[in-house]
Design an enzyme around this catalytic site. Structure first.
Site, short mmCIF file in Angstrom:
data_model
loop_
_atom_site.label_atom_id
_atom_site.label_comp_id
_atom_site.label_asym_id
_atom_site.label_seq_id
_atom_site.Cartn_x
_atom_site.Cartn_y
_atom_site.Cartn_z
N GLU A 275 15.77 -70.75 48.27
CA GLU A 275 17.12 -70.44 47.78
C GLU A 275 17.73 -69.28 48.58
OE1 GLU A 275 19.16 -69.03 43.52
OE2 GLU A 275 17.00 -68.86 43.84
N LYS A 339 24.36 -75.65 43.01
CA LYS A 339 23.67 -75.35 41.77
C LYS A 339 24.62 -75.49 40.58
CE LYS A 339 20.80 -71.78 39.58
NZ LYS A 339 20.29 -70.39 39.68
N CYS A 388 16.41 -72.71 41.77
CA CYS A 388 15.92 -71.66 40.88
C CYS A 388 15.53 -72.25 39.53
CB CYS A 388 16.97 -70.56 40.75
SG CYS A 388 16.39 -69.06 39.91
#
Length: 515
Positions: A275, A339, A388
């Protein structure tokens, strides 16, 4: 043997009962990753039920549940303090408050099951009803306040692949239900409950052993190269470190990808960066993409974590996304995932910014992507991307149509050397089992790992290590029951437990009314 300590807890003065509930909540965390000391639940759960049943009022029962839940929460997520210490100069005042405050929210989800337990008659109705109510509360925790299904009770079994195979049928919530039913056995008298619990555990173990003994699906003609740059959070966004960090990832990539190509000339190569690994905007910076193309072999593709920006007419950022970019060997962008499930206070400010807390760098909120998206780069197995903590949400990780594998990129540098990365890793293993899909996890500072479609860990880079992992992409399994039904089965099982537990309560109420 077990009833003596429960009787002792019931006889304690009120304030000591409250302290005992807190201590039992703290004790229960030993069952969670990374320790997985599951037997402590045989005291922590019955002790909670005994204390709840001993209270003369609903208010005191709620306080018992809150004390237990707060102890369980604060010891389970103490690592949030590590994230604050990354910017202690600005958030020193939050250091003693963050974990306790978050634990208050988590404790609220324990109060309801404890109140339900007090309502029900002692014995099996209380144990069964409590287990069902707990799972319903876990399900609610996955959606309330944007959801935080971290450290679900079923994760206590995620220390190996065999104990979690049941998640392929009922998901982690189903494992939670079984765990609590077994843990509640000391509340019951006689040998029969112990025999039933033993049979249940043997049955789950047998199912796990049988499932793992089945022929594994063949590996794909793809070599995965996971790159762990081990960049400390304190230096990650420093201007003078941008190029050194980028060069570190380029150097690790060049060496590992070349070696993989020489060893497997017939295979495609997929390189995975964690990430926001790139300090530059990969999708919008031609020079950064050129440098990437220089180190990628001809048959290689990069899946790289990056920030993506939409610019306004005034030249200022209008929107920002936390993204995964797909770059081919020539540096061309072949796909992007943004995301969707953002971290409160880290990636956006809840309550319209009324609270002065922003842990992540940057002065504006990230925008959310549309949700799970199937990415299908030319000539490569299609995959679903998770950034994440998106990996912690059961039944919400797989796009349609079903992919061949899952990629989880994360920056666990926030957690430091704590239990946080292990708890995060346990969630990733469970998603692989639930979905029947291999999962590759690239973490900035660790723990990077690859799981096959049955949750077997094939490779791991520990926290704090700089390096790469290279291995074949495992094949996927047929969609297991949980992948097809999602949360419906554990929800129905929890509701059934509640209904079964209510039957004796209704019978008692009727006899009381008739009398």
């Amino acid at each position: 043997m077990f009833h003596a300590p429960l009787t002792w807890l019931e006889a304690l003065p009120w304030r000591r009962q409250l302290l005992a509930a807190l201590g039992l909540g703290l004790l229960s965390v030993l069952a969670l990753p990374p320790l997985h000391a599951v037997p402590v639940l045989l005291l922590a759960i019955p002790g909670l039920l005994a204390l709840a049943g001993a209270q003369p009022t609903w208010r005191r029962t709620a306080w018992i549940g809150f004390a237990w839940g707060w102890g369980h929460g604060v010891a389970g997520i103490w690592w949030v303090t590590e994230a604050i210490l990354k910017d202690v100069a600005n958030f020193w005042w939050l250091v003693p408050l963050a974990a306790p405050a978050l634990a208050v929210v988590l404790a609220a989800f324990v109060v309801a099951p404890v109140l339900a337990a007090r309502l029900l008659p002692a014995g099996w109705p209380r144990v069964v009803g409590f287990a069902g109510a707990w799972v319903l509360a876990e399900l609610a925790r996955g959606v309330v306040f944007t959801g935080f299904p971290w450290n679900l009770m079923g994760t206590v079994w995620a220390f190996a692949a065999l104990p979690v195979q049941g998640a392929a049928l009922v998901g982690v919530h189903g494992l939670s239900l079984v765990t609590l039913l077994v843990a509640g056995v000391p509340c019951l008298r006689g040998r029969m409950p112990w025999m039933v619990a033993a049979l249940a555990l043997v049955g789950f173990a047998g199912f796990g052993a049988w499932r793992l003994s089945l022929p594994a699906p063949p590996d794909q003609m793809v070599q995965l190269v996971l790159v762990q740059g081990n960049v400390a959070q304190e230096v990650k966004w420093r201007q003078d470190q941008r190029m050194p960090i980028f060069q570190r990832y380029l150097g690790l990539t060049e060496t590992a990808a070349r070696t993989a190509t020489e060893a497997h000339p017939e295979s495609k190569i997929i390189v995975i960066w964690p990430e926001t690994a790139s300090p530059f905007l990969l999708t919008q910076d031609p020079e950064a993409r050129r440098l990437v193309a220089e180190v990628l072999p001809a048959r290689a593709t990069l899946l790289g974590g990056t920030v993506r920006v939409a610019w306004g007419e005034d030249g200022r950022p209008r929107e920002v996304w936390n993204s995964l970019a797909v770059l081919d060997a020539g540096g061309a962008v072949r796909g992007v995932y943004d995301k969707a499930h953002l971290v409160p206070f880290g990636e956006y400010m809840p309550l319209s910014g009324l609270l002065p807390i922003r842990l992540a760098a940057g002065g504006m909120d990230f925008s959310a992507g549309p949700g799970p998206v199937l990415l299908a780069p030319p000539g490569l197995p299609p995959f679903g991307a998770l950034i994440c903590y998106e990996v912690i949400f059961p039944a919400a990780v797989t796009p349609e149509p079903r992919p061949e594998w899952l990629v989880n990129i994360t920056n666990d540098a926030w957690f430091g050397e704590s239990s946080g990365p292990w708890q995060h890793l346990a969630a990733a293993r469970l998603r692989a089992v639930e979905e029947g899909l291999p999962l590759a996890r690239a973490a900035q500072t660790g723990i990077s790992a690859v799981f096959d479609a049955r949750g077997r860990r094939l490779a791991l880079l520990p926290s704090g290590a700089t390096g790469t992992l290279t291995l074949p992409l495992p094949g996927r399994d047929a969609a297991p029951l949980f992948a097809r039904l999602g949360l419906a089965l554990p929800t129905l099982a929890a509701l059934l437990c509640m209904l079964l537990a209510l039957v004796p309560w209704i019978s008692i109420r009727r006899r009381t009314s008739a009398g």
